[in-house]
Design an enzyme around this catalytic site. Sequence first.
Site, short mmCIF file in Angstrom:
data_model
loop_
_atom_site.label_atom_id
_atom_site.label_comp_id
_atom_site.label_asym_id
_atom_site.label_seq_id
_atom_site.Cartn_x
_atom_site.Cartn_y
_atom_site.Cartn_z
N HIS A 17 17.10 -43.26 -4.80
CA HIS A 17 15.77 -42.72 -5.10
C HIS A 17 14.69 -43.77 -4.84
O HIS A 17 13.65 -43.47 -4.24
CB HIS A 17 15.66 -42.35 -6.60
CG HIS A 17 16.50 -41.21 -7.06
ND1 HIS A 17 17.28 -41.27 -8.19
CD2 HIS A 17 16.68 -39.96 -6.55
CE1 HIS A 17 17.88 -40.11 -8.38
NE2 HIS A 17 17.55 -39.29 -7.38
N LYS A 41 13.37 -30.57 -24.71
CA LYS A 41 14.78 -30.13 -24.61
C LYS A 41 15.66 -31.36 -24.39
O LYS A 41 15.44 -32.13 -23.46
CB LYS A 41 14.92 -29.16 -23.42
CG LYS A 41 15.96 -28.09 -23.67
CD LYS A 41 15.96 -27.06 -22.55
CE LYS A 41 17.23 -27.23 -21.75
NZ LYS A 41 17.17 -26.62 -20.44
N ARG A 91 20.70 -36.83 1.82
CA ARG A 91 21.90 -37.65 2.04
C ARG A 91 22.85 -36.97 3.00
O ARG A 91 23.38 -37.58 3.92
CB ARG A 91 22.62 -37.90 0.70
CG ARG A 91 21.88 -38.81 -0.24
CD ARG A 91 22.44 -38.75 -1.64
NE ARG A 91 22.32 -37.39 -2.18
CZ ARG A 91 22.53 -37.05 -3.44
NH1 ARG A 91 22.93 -37.96 -4.31
NH2 ARG A 91 22.36 -35.81 -3.84
N SER A 128 22.80 -39.80 -9.26
CA SER A 128 22.67 -40.11 -10.68
C SER A 128 23.94 -39.72 -11.41
O SER A 128 24.46 -40.46 -12.25
CB SER A 128 21.49 -39.36 -11.30
OG SER A 128 20.29 -39.72 -10.69
#
Length: 167
Positions: A17, A41, A91, A128
């Site tokens: 990123h 949330k 990617r 991630s």
Amino acid sequence: MTTAVCPGSFDPITNGHLDIVTRAARHFDKVIVLVTGNPTKKSGLFSIEERVNLIREVTQHLPNVEVDNWGGLLVDYTTAHGVTALVKGLRTALDYEYELPMAQMNRRLTGVDTYFLLTDEKYGYISSSLTKEVAKYGGDITGLVPDHVREAMVEKLRPGEAPGEAQ
Ligand code: PNS
């Protein structure tokens, strides 16, 4: 002045990123890294506020990069801020399949264009979720995320700390 938004969940920001944000910042006068999701949330490893703070920390050397968060439709944010460009990294062909309908939907909704930067081959396998998975089981994530983020992940995933869900 040209402004682009780099949107994502960034739970947490990876070196892949960061490479995209850094490169986008060379092409646009201003880049806003936008953490999407509802701040109230509880989902993911890091809260929205923690993600924003981690990104601020690791982009502080980039003077034309700002960080914000948004819980609604992405195009509502871009319209409200007069932004006509989104930037995302690609990617693999799987990313393309995932990104294409979103880019087309966003364009249909407001005309905002999505620019795709091809991920540097060094970072092509980093996500991630995979990084969290490796870190959760004690694997070495050095070089996959910025050092500051790695330290925050190790702290968060320490036994007895917050849930540490790897997703
Ligand atoms: O990092 P991600 O999870 O791949 O990012 C996807 C993201 C956050 C860019 C996408 O889910 C999004 O735009 N969310 C905001 C809500 C929205 O506008 N949804 C419609 C997209 S066409």
